[in-house]
Enzyme design. Structure first.
Site, mmCIF file in Angstrom:
data_model
loop_
_atom_site.group_PDB
_atom_site.id
_atom_site.type_symbol
_atom_site.label_atom_id
_atom_site.label_comp_id
_atom_site.label_asym_id
_atom_site.label_seq_id
_atom_site.Cartn_x
_atom_site.Cartn_y
_atom_site.Cartn_z
ATOM 1 N N GLU A 78 9.874 1.758 10.802
ATOM 2 C CA GLU A 78 10.706 2.793 10.388
ATOM 3 C C GLU A 78 9.941 4.214 10.703
ATOM 4 O OE1 GLU A 78 13.880 2.650 10.872
ATOM 5 O OE2 GLU A 78 14.166 0.339 10.363
ATOM 6 N N CYS B 74 13.743 11.769 6.286
ATOM 7 C CA CYS B 74 13.648 11.244 7.453
ATOM 8 C C CYS B 74 15.112 11.533 8.310
ATOM 9 C CB CYS B 74 13.215 9.805 7.696
ATOM 10 S SG CYS B 74 14.560 8.774 6.619
ATOM 11 N N GLU C 148 9.657 16.778 15.301
ATOM 12 C CA GLU C 148 10.065 16.504 13.900
ATOM 13 C C GLU C 148 9.139 17.643 13.136
ATOM 14 O OE1 GLU C 148 8.600 13.269 11.370
ATOM 15 O OE2 GLU C 148 10.774 12.814 10.792
ATOM 16 N N GLY D 186 2.903 4.987 12.823
ATOM 17 C CA GLY D 186 3.342 3.975 13.369
ATOM 18 C C GLY D 186 2.903 3.219 14.611
ATOM 19 N N LYS E 177 0.989 -1.140 -0.129
ATOM 20 C CA LYS E 177 0.007 -0.013 -0.132
ATOM 21 C C LYS E 177 0.842 1.330 0.027
ATOM 22 C CE LYS E 177 -1.540 2.663 2.848
ATOM 23 N NZ LYS E 177 -1.565 4.104 1.870
ATOM 24 N N GLY F 168 6.803 5.501 8.163
ATOM 25 C CA GLY F 168 5.971 6.690 8.233
ATOM 26 C C GLY F 168 6.040 7.441 9.507
ATOM 27 N N SER F 169 5.165 8.238 9.853
ATOM 28 C CA SER F 169 5.231 9.088 11.156
ATOM 29 C C SER F 169 5.003 8.210 12.232
ATOM 30 C CB SER F 169 4.289 10.165 10.838
ATOM 31 O OG SER F 169 2.960 9.386 11.016
ATOM 32 N N ASN F 170 5.575 8.832 13.352
ATOM 33 C CA ASN F 170 5.391 8.071 14.683
ATOM 34 C C ASN F 170 4.013 8.102 15.291
ATOM 35 O OD1 ASN F 170 8.243 8.878 14.629
ATOM 36 N ND2 ASN F 170 8.173 7.859 16.686
HETATM 37 P P1 NAD Z 1 2.556 8.641 7.447
HETATM 38 O O1 NAD Z 1 2.674 7.933 8.890
HETATM 39 O O2 NAD Z 1 1.305 9.838 7.433
HETATM 40 O O3 NAD Z 1 1.874 7.641 6.352
HETATM 41 C C1 NAD Z 1 2.707 6.576 6.091
HETATM 42 C C2 NAD Z 1 1.928 5.453 5.635
HETATM 43 O O4 NAD Z 1 1.018 4.883 6.272
HETATM 44 C C3 NAD Z 1 1.154 5.841 4.239
HETATM 45 O O5 NAD Z 1 1.156 5.002 3.277
HETATM 46 C C4 NAD Z 1 -0.271 5.998 4.908
HETATM 47 O O6 NAD Z 1 -1.432 6.004 4.055
HETATM 48 C C5 NAD Z 1 -0.331 5.011 5.830
HETATM 49 N N1 NAD Z 1 -1.084 5.252 6.962
HETATM 50 C C6 NAD Z 1 -1.714 6.017 7.756
HETATM 51 N N2 NAD Z 1 -2.710 5.721 8.446
HETATM 52 C C7 NAD Z 1 -2.565 4.679 8.758
HETATM 53 C C8 NAD Z 1 -3.085 3.580 9.655
HETATM 54 N N3 NAD Z 1 -3.878 3.909 10.497
HETATM 55 N N4 NAD Z 1 -3.163 2.215 9.198
HETATM 56 C C9 NAD Z 1 -2.112 1.685 8.305
HETATM 57 N N5 NAD Z 1 -1.317 2.594 7.567
HETATM 58 C C10 NAD Z 1 -1.625 4.036 7.756
HETATM 59 O O7 NAD Z 1 3.677 9.200 7.061
HETATM 60 P P2 NAD Z 1 4.146 10.119 5.889
HETATM 61 O O8 NAD Z 1 3.544 11.538 5.914
HETATM 62 O O9 NAD Z 1 3.701 9.678 4.651
HETATM 63 O O10 NAD Z 1 5.768 10.275 5.872
HETATM 64 C C11 NAD Z 1 6.560 10.896 6.485
HETATM 65 C C12 NAD Z 1 6.997 10.346 7.860
HETATM 66 O O11 NAD Z 1 7.767 9.173 7.567
HETATM 67 C C13 NAD Z 1 7.971 11.137 8.441
HETATM 68 O O12 NAD Z 1 7.896 11.340 10.064
HETATM 69 C C14 NAD Z 1 9.480 10.716 8.321
HETATM 70 O O13 NAD Z 1 10.376 10.986 9.133
HETATM 71 C C15 NAD Z 1 9.209 9.106 8.160
HETATM 72 N N6 NAD Z 1 9.816 8.413 7.416
HETATM 73 C C16 NAD Z 1 10.823 7.584 8.225
HETATM 74 C C17 NAD Z 1 11.677 6.767 7.307
HETATM 75 C C18 NAD Z 1 12.569 5.747 7.994
HETATM 76 O O14 NAD Z 1 13.292 5.038 7.540
HETATM 77 N N7 NAD Z 1 12.832 6.023 9.499
HETATM 78 C C19 NAD Z 1 11.971 7.104 6.120
HETATM 79 C C20 NAD Z 1 11.053 7.861 5.311
HETATM 80 C C21 NAD Z 1 10.098 8.651 6.029
#
Ligand code: NAD
Length: 492
Positions: free
Chosen positions: A247, A281, A382, A230, A172, A225-227
């Site tokens: 991550e 990130c 962040e 996550g 996804k 994705g975001s904390n």
């Molecule tokens: P996000 O958490 O908004 O979304 C990430 C993914 O999760 C998307 O595909 C989203 O549709 C999905 N998602 C959203 N709600 C969900 C739920 N309830 N259940 C399951 N999936 C769900 O993050 P973003 O805005 O896309 O990305 C930015 C964040 O990602 C920043 O915090 C960044 O630091 C982090 N990031 C971390 C790394 C790493 O390797 N540590 C790398 C890149 C980005």
């Protein structure tokens, strides 16, 4: 153009009536529509992945790897095509987009090599005429949930090790960046991956993501994705006893000591803080500087920022592109207001850019706050935009303490010419990645990638460590003594 899901080797129009436009953040133009798929479509994708998995796992790993070599060659052939679309849908400047596609190419070839390694262990048995070994086994169907900021690289960090290890997957992608997923899906199709081995379902996290996590046939969830998201993924995954790899965010710092090469440090800070408009990130969002060189470093940073061109990333002279969308722009602006209210001093930037040629896109000025106290919100949270906080310290020990005081632990960096300071720092910096005399970004795909503390939950993308997410260890004992031998008992 409305994107279709890739399920069981076919492009299938979503049954959902809901769709959202994919917007170029540089100019607001629509690139197409992405469907908000249904739980039923996740069901179809998981059952396709499940049906394909056993057969896929029985293909010898070096043969599975040949598909990855093919994918790598196709990506190489289409590198510029991918980079152009990446810049249009996500906004990062074209040079960085090319770099990101290259990361996918590197990952394809690296993980293809794993097809001839996937090392296990052999070890002596404690009993005579007995053989002991452990091997990596595939887990089954894995669910991949990815963010928008590295839409191609992160997909390859997860899907390629999953495939070479003998799993099938349902992915996804973020709805902000579905085009990269569509393009990668076309490559999966072109290289002839068996039907159902790779599946892509577009949609909202709350619908498609949740359905993937809850599905009993999905054994592993790999999330970046975001904390905030996550922790929801971890909670739901925990409830369903899933193996969950997370991550998440960062609050990465560059430490500049009094003996640092300031010119080099300035270049590295600019690259790490304002590349991808601060939306990596691993982006540098804190500069922890020794008091003796603070003023000089600030002057150099302000001068360097003055030379940065902001604009559409397709223009090769542009160094800072737009941020991903309007809500990101507002969030960054909000943090800048908080910084001012909490008493930090704005050294440069701080504004949204809304007059032509920026009025159609989402642009924020490269921004630096100084005299930031470590307890301020802008020094702890962040921001995920082109905003840097300068924090003054008196010693290496204080610098390390400030670095480690945030809840995240992704990347850190130190600039110093003193080998003793450098070795102490690499030991004491509590982050998953440490750079010496380089900025906080620039990971190479054959090393583990991930963070400590709030950044993750102990797993890693990239490198051989990634295989730990997508394999189970199986220990195998072969007793060729022809008699009953009891471990721990018949040892005399
Ligand atoms: P996000 O958490 O908004 O979304 C990430 C993914 O999760 C998307 O595909 C989203 O549709 C999905 N998602 C959203 N709600 C969900 C739920 N309830 N259940 C399951 N999936 C769900 O993050 P973003 O805005 O896309 O990305 C930015 C964040 O990602 C920043 O915090 C960044 O630091 C982090 N990031 C971390 C790394 C790493 O390797 N540590 C790398 C890149 C980005």
């Amino acid at each position: 153009m409305e994107l279709k899901n890739f399920i069981g080797g076919k492009w299938i129009e979503s049954e959902s009536l809901q769709k959202v436009p994919v917007i170029n953040p540089a100019n607001g133009e629509s690139l197409g529509d992405v469907p908000l798929s249904t739980k039923n479509e996740v069901e179809l994708a998981v059952s396709a992945a499940k049906a394909a998995q056993k057969k896929w796992a029985l293909i010898p790993a070096p043969k599975r790897a040949e598909y990855l070599y093919e994918i790598g060659f196709k990506l190489k052939e289409k590198k510029e095509h991918f980079a152009q679309i990446l810049t249009k849908e996500m906004g990062k400047v074209i040079e960085e987009a090319r770099g990101e596609v290259q990361e996918g190419i590197d990952m394809a070839f690296y993980m293809a090599g794993e097809g001839r390694r996937l090392f296990g262990e052999t070890t002596p048995s404690e009993l005579a005429d007995k053989f002991a070994m452990s091997v990596r086994s595939p887990i089954g169907v894995v669910g991949l949930i990815t963010p928008w900021n590295f839409p191609i690289a992160i997909a390859t960090w997860k899907s390629f090790p999953a495939l070479v290890a003998g799993n099938t997957f349902v992915w996804k992608p973020s709805i902000e960046t579905p085009m990269m997923a569509y393009e990668l899906g076309k490559i999966f199709e072109e290289v002839g991956l068996p039907d159902g081995v790779a599946n892509i379902v577009f949609g909202a996290g709350t619908e498609v993501g949740t359905a993937l996590i809850e599905h009993p046939d999905v054994k592993v969830i790999s999330f970046t994705g975001s904390n905030a998201t996550g922790s929801k993924v971890a909670e739901l995954g925990g409830k369903h006893l899933k193996k969950v790899s997370l991550e998440m965010g960062g609050k990465n710092a560059v430490i500049v000591m009094d003996d640092a090469d300031l010119k080099l440090a300035t270049e590295a800070i600019i690259w790490s803080a304002f590349g991808t408009a601060g939306q990596r990130c691993t982006a540098c969002s804190r500069v922890i500087v020794h008091k003796d060189v603070k003023n000089e470093l600030e002057e150099m940073l302000v001068e360097a920022i003055g030379q940065l061109t902001i604009g559409d990333g397709l223009d090769p002279t542009v160094k800072v592109g737009p941020v991903i969308n309007k809500s990101a722009l507002e969030k960054i602006h909000h943090y800048v207001q908080i910084g001012k209210e909490e008493g930090a001093k704005l050294l440069v930037g701080g504004n949204k850019l809304s007059t032509p040629p920026f009025d159609k896109g989402y642009y924020f000025e490269p921004t630096v706050f100084t005299d930031v106290k470590n307890e301020m919100t802008i020094a702890q949270e962040e921001i995920f935009g082109p905003v840097v906080s300068i924090i003054e310290v008196n010693s290496l020990e204080e610098a390390v303490e400030v670095n480690n005081s945030v809840k995240f632990g992704l990347s850190s960096s130190i600039f110093s010419q003193d080998v003793n300071k450098i070795f102490k720092a690499q030991r004491d910096l509590d982050t998953g990645i440490v750079y010496i005399n380089a900025g906080t970004t620039g990971a190479e795909i054959h090393l583990p990638f991930g963070g400590t503390k709030g950044t993750g939950n102990g797993h890693r993308d990239s490198g051989q460590a990634a295989l730990d997410v997508y394999t189970e260890w199986k220990s195998i004992y072969v007793d060729y003594s022809g008699k009953l031998q009891r471990a721990q008992i018949d040892t005399e």
